[in-house]
Design an enzyme around this catalytic site. Structure first.
Site, PDB file in Angstrom:
ATOM      1  CB  CYS A 105      87.279  11.831  23.629  1.00 21.77           C
ATOM      2  SG  CYS A 105      87.552  13.596  23.735  1.00 21.77           S
ATOM      3  CG  ASN A 119      85.995   9.207  27.740  1.00 20.85           C
ATOM      4  OD1 ASN A 119      85.768   8.503  26.753  1.00 20.85           O
ATOM      5  ND2 ASN A 119      87.177   9.762  27.928  1.00 20.85           N
ATOM      6  CD  GLU A 141      89.293   8.736  25.627  1.00 17.55           C
ATOM      7  OE1 GLU A 141      89.609   9.264  26.706  1.00 17.55           O
ATOM      8  OE2 GLU A 141      88.486   9.244  24.819  1.00 17.55           O
TER       9      GLU A 141
END
Length: 803
Positions: free
Chosen positions: A289, A287, A291
């Site tokens: 970011c 995704n 994580e």
């Protein structure tokens, strides 16, 4: 305020009061609003709505109305106590028409025109629903590769990424939630050099984070100072070799310069729990970011525990309340599984994958607050040990909770082919969810919960919260000193609290410089830039040891850090078991904080200049008895200027009086018929009349430059390198060209030490400050964004660059 018609939870429970800023963020970003944008529910009614909606899933598994009601009460307590919050789309959309509850998705990008443009179409649908997207462009053949069907040559992944970026820009101009993207390319792709350098100019791909998917083979070649192979994604053949050390050096140099690209260790992801059903893989992207590694057409349904609420005992003998934490974890897993069930996924393929593997991600926020409450320094071995203990406990309890749910609701459908099935490496282990834990960014959530973000250190012990959030007066700037509650409590109890100390810290001062503060307080109350980058990496690794998916965190570097320092952190991240790394070197962006006044001018002086101009106009009216309009000749000279703000291009034409002064303005932007075009027409007409009635250009500029709305961003104009809106750019340019000041005195983007000087803060104090974290201003409220949890976040209004 309109109340909800849904059932109200039991009245015996008293919700945790929200902070003033939490209420502002909830009203601006979360609660239901009417067509005018006014809230039609309170934050508490929002929690009631979400709890009631998610509890409906009980009835799908044979539950009674009593079971549903009990689940609703549990979920309401979780939310209104601020012990736990699900990701923002769940808070916003549960129980409303959209009912899209997921934050992020990954879409495949196949090596065909049809496949590429299907991905763009799916991206538009997802962004319209409020989600972010991740892509791997590794399947696309490299630039200039032969296309047999047309006998032409391929554009390559870098070229197509700009198409995705433009599509995202167009979508967000339509008034939807800003799209956030992750673009990933394997390190063994033939176009890897182009990819690594593509954001070096800081104007390309403004809607993308980018990361290199680094393989174990590459890391082996790096350790041996050898070469590695570049592989054709079309044929699988080796097409070239590269020196690993040279590619690595280019990666870290670019990251040192501006934070891009990040790194994900793709083989580590595919060989671990983040890839629970290998037959659906391999995992190629994450995704926005980083994580949450995801399969193609996979989604993330995330939520975060507020660790600040799980400390018990008296000062001096406090401890983690593991008993209450364990019980809360079970309720959280239950809620997140219900999110999957109640979710209306934007694309059919995403719904199929999400139901087949039932991936959830329970994470944490308030970690730094927990450490402060326990009087444990963030950068200590004790903190690392506690991180492993706390996250290990959460992982075990999340596994147990998912196991218990499986006994009632059944295993996730792909369980038989998973790591946990009869033939899997970790099976047989009945589970309802293929993954259970993720540590995600909590930019908005941590403001609502009034706690520190994710597993990051505290933002600051005291800071000036500055915003433009007055609905009745959008130009009104409000500035207040805010103090970390743990620090304030200790300072008052220990007797060293003073207004002077708070003012000093709020302006960027460093605690170590104060003789009135005890040494043990200096050790415990450290902020992001007090902490060595290696300690940041080791904290991320400690949480990663007990997290199924990955950990979102920013590794902060001081401005004086070297390229070698960044390389060391990247290497340490690999050696300590991290699944990726994102770094930011303070002040590394060329463009820093907007200065709204000219050099040597204060806001008061600007107001005085405007007042003088108005007084002169009033004197003219008084003398003549009427306003005097100066008309342009029928044939007049003009000047046309091409401009760009963000991804929006346009032209402005200025008609001139005989003496060369401006008398009219026309603006043409690239989206005819749009709201932006209508706004520009109206603004240009009003400006033309103002000029013809004698209002000086500089007065108009001083009033209108600094206007903040989308589109905003880099301009390509060295004299006005970034603009907060089209109007901001237009009036900066007009003032440069026709105003009464030299170009060097214009409001512009200035380096951090000039910002410090204008605020009365000396350079050493600023060097230890979190006051200026990035080169980007918040497009919503004007505060400076800071880097944290792998993203750009506004601590004033909750804006999150990653969606």
């Amino acid at each position: 305020m309109v109340t909800t018609s849904e059932p109200t939870p039991e009245t015996g429970f008293i919700p945790t009061p929200l902070s003033e800023n939490a209420v502002v963020v909830m009203e601006r970003r979360i609660v239901a609003r009417d067509e005018k944008g006014d809230p039609i529910e309170t934050p508490d009614q929002c929690f009631v709505r979400v709890a009631h909606n998610l509890s409906q899933a009980e009835l799908r598994y044979g539950g009674t109305e009593a079971d549903r009601s009990a689940a609703e009460q549990d979920f309401y307590r979780l939310l209104s106590s601020l012990d736990f919050l699900p990701n923002s789309p769940t808070l916003v959309n549960a129980g409303r028409d959209l009912q899209q509850l997921s934050a992020c998705f990954v879409l495949p990008v196949p090596d065909s025109i049809d496949g590429i443009f299907k991905a763009i179409r799916d991206t538009a649908v997802i962004h319209k629903s409020g989600g972010g997207t991740g892509f791997a462009f590794s399947r696309l053949r490299p630039a200039n590769d032969r296309v047999r069907s047309t006998m032409g040559v391929a554009s390559g992944p870098v070229s197509f990424m700009t198409v995705f970026d433009s599509a995202t820009e167009a979508i967000k101009q339509g008034g939807t939630r800003r799209g956030a993207n992750m673009g990933i390319l394997r390190v063994d792709h033939p176009d890897i050099d182009l990819f690594i350098d593509m954001k070096a100019d800081m104007t390309t791909l403004t809607n993308f984070n980018i990361s290199v998917a680094v393989t174990d083979d590459f890391m082996t070649a790096l350790a041996e100072d050898g070469d590695y192979n570049l592989i054709s994604p079309k044929s699988g053949d080796i097409v070239e070799t590269r020196n690993a050390r040279k590619v690595w050096q280019t990666m870290v140099e670019n990251a040192w310069q501006n934070g891009d690209p990040g790194v994900i260790f793709i083989d580590r992801i595919n060989n671990g729990r983040a890839n629970p059903v290998p037959e659906r893989g391999p995992i190629e992207s994450t995704n926005p970011c980083g994580e949450q590694p995801l399969y193609s057409y996979d989604s993330c349904n995330l939520g975060s525990l507020n660790l600040a609420h799980f400390v018990t005992g008296d000062p001096g003998s406090k401890a983690v309340d593991f008993e209450r934490l364990g019980a809360t974890v079970h309720r959280c897993v239950h809620l997140l599984d219900n999110v999957i069930e109640m979710n209306h996924y934007p694309i059919e393929e995403i719904e199929e994958t999400s139901h087949a593997i039932r991936r959830i991600g329970l994470g944490v926020m308030g970690w730094a607050d927990m450490l402060l409450d326990l009087r444990i320094p963030y950068d200590s071995e004790e903190a690392l040990s506690l991180a492993r203990e706390v996250m290990g406990f959460i992982q075990r309890e999340a596994d147990n909770a998912s196991h218990n749910l499986a006994a009632v609701r059944g295993n996730f459908p792909d369980w038989g082919d998973s790591l946990y099935g009869p033939g899997g490496d970790e099976g047989p282990m009945p589970l309802r969810n293929s993954t259970r834990t993720t540590i995600a960014p909590t930019g908005t959530l941590s403001i609502i919960a009034d706690c520190s973000g994710g597993v990051e250190p505290v933002f600051a012990l005291a800071f000036v919260r500055s915003h433009y959030l007055d609905k009745d007066d959008p130009t009104k700037r409000v500035e207040l000193n805010e103090v970390n509650e743990h620090f304030e409590h200790v300072a008052r109890n220990e007797g060293f609290y003073s207004d002077d100390l708070i003012e000093f810290l709020a302006k960027g001062g460093h605690l170590a410089e104060r003789n009135d503060v005890p040494d043990w307080v200096k050790d415990v109350f450290v902020t992001a830039h007090d902490i060595a980058p290696e300690a940041h990496v080791r904290m991320q690794a400690a949480f990663q040891e007990h997290t199924d998916n990955a950990v979102s965190k920013t590794i902060n570097f001081p401005n004086e850090a070297t390229v070698e320092d960044v390389a060391t952190a990247y290497q340490l991240a690999y050696e300590t078991g991290c699944k990726g790394i994102t770094i930011y070197r303070d002040g590394s962006r060329d463009l820093q904080v907007l200065k709204h006044a000219g050099e040597g001018e204060s806001g008061m002086e600007n107001e005085e200049a405007a007042a003088d101009a108005i007084a002169a106009a009033e004197a003219l009216v008084a003398k003549t008895g009427r306003s005097v309009r100066r008309r342009l000749p029928d044939e007049r000279q003009s000047l046309t200027h091409k401009f760009r703000v963000g991804e929006l291009e346009g032209y402005m034409t200025v008609g001139l009086f005989e003496d060369g002064t401006p008398g009219e303005l026309f603006v043409n932007v690239s989206r005819q018929g749009s709201t932006v075009m209508a706004l520009m027409d109206t603004m240009a007409m009003l400006t033309s009349y103002a000029l013809q009635f004698g209002v000086p250009v500089s007065v108009l500029a001083r009033k209108l430059q600094g206007s903040r709305f989308e589109p905003s961003g880099p301009t390509g104009n060295q004299e006005i390198p970034i603009a907060t809106s089209i109007i901001d750019y237009i009036f900066r340019w007009l003032d440069l060209k026709f105003g009464d000041r030299e170009a060097g005195a214009q409001p512009t983007l200035i380096p951090p030490y000039e910002v410090a000087e204008s605020m009365g803060v000396d350079e050493p104090a600023l060097a230890h400050s979190n006051m200026v974290q990035s080169g980007v201003g918040c497009p919503d409220c004007g505060s400076v964004l800071y880097y944290g949890e792998g993203c750009l976040i506004c601590r004033s209004c909750g804006y999150n660059k990653c969606g």
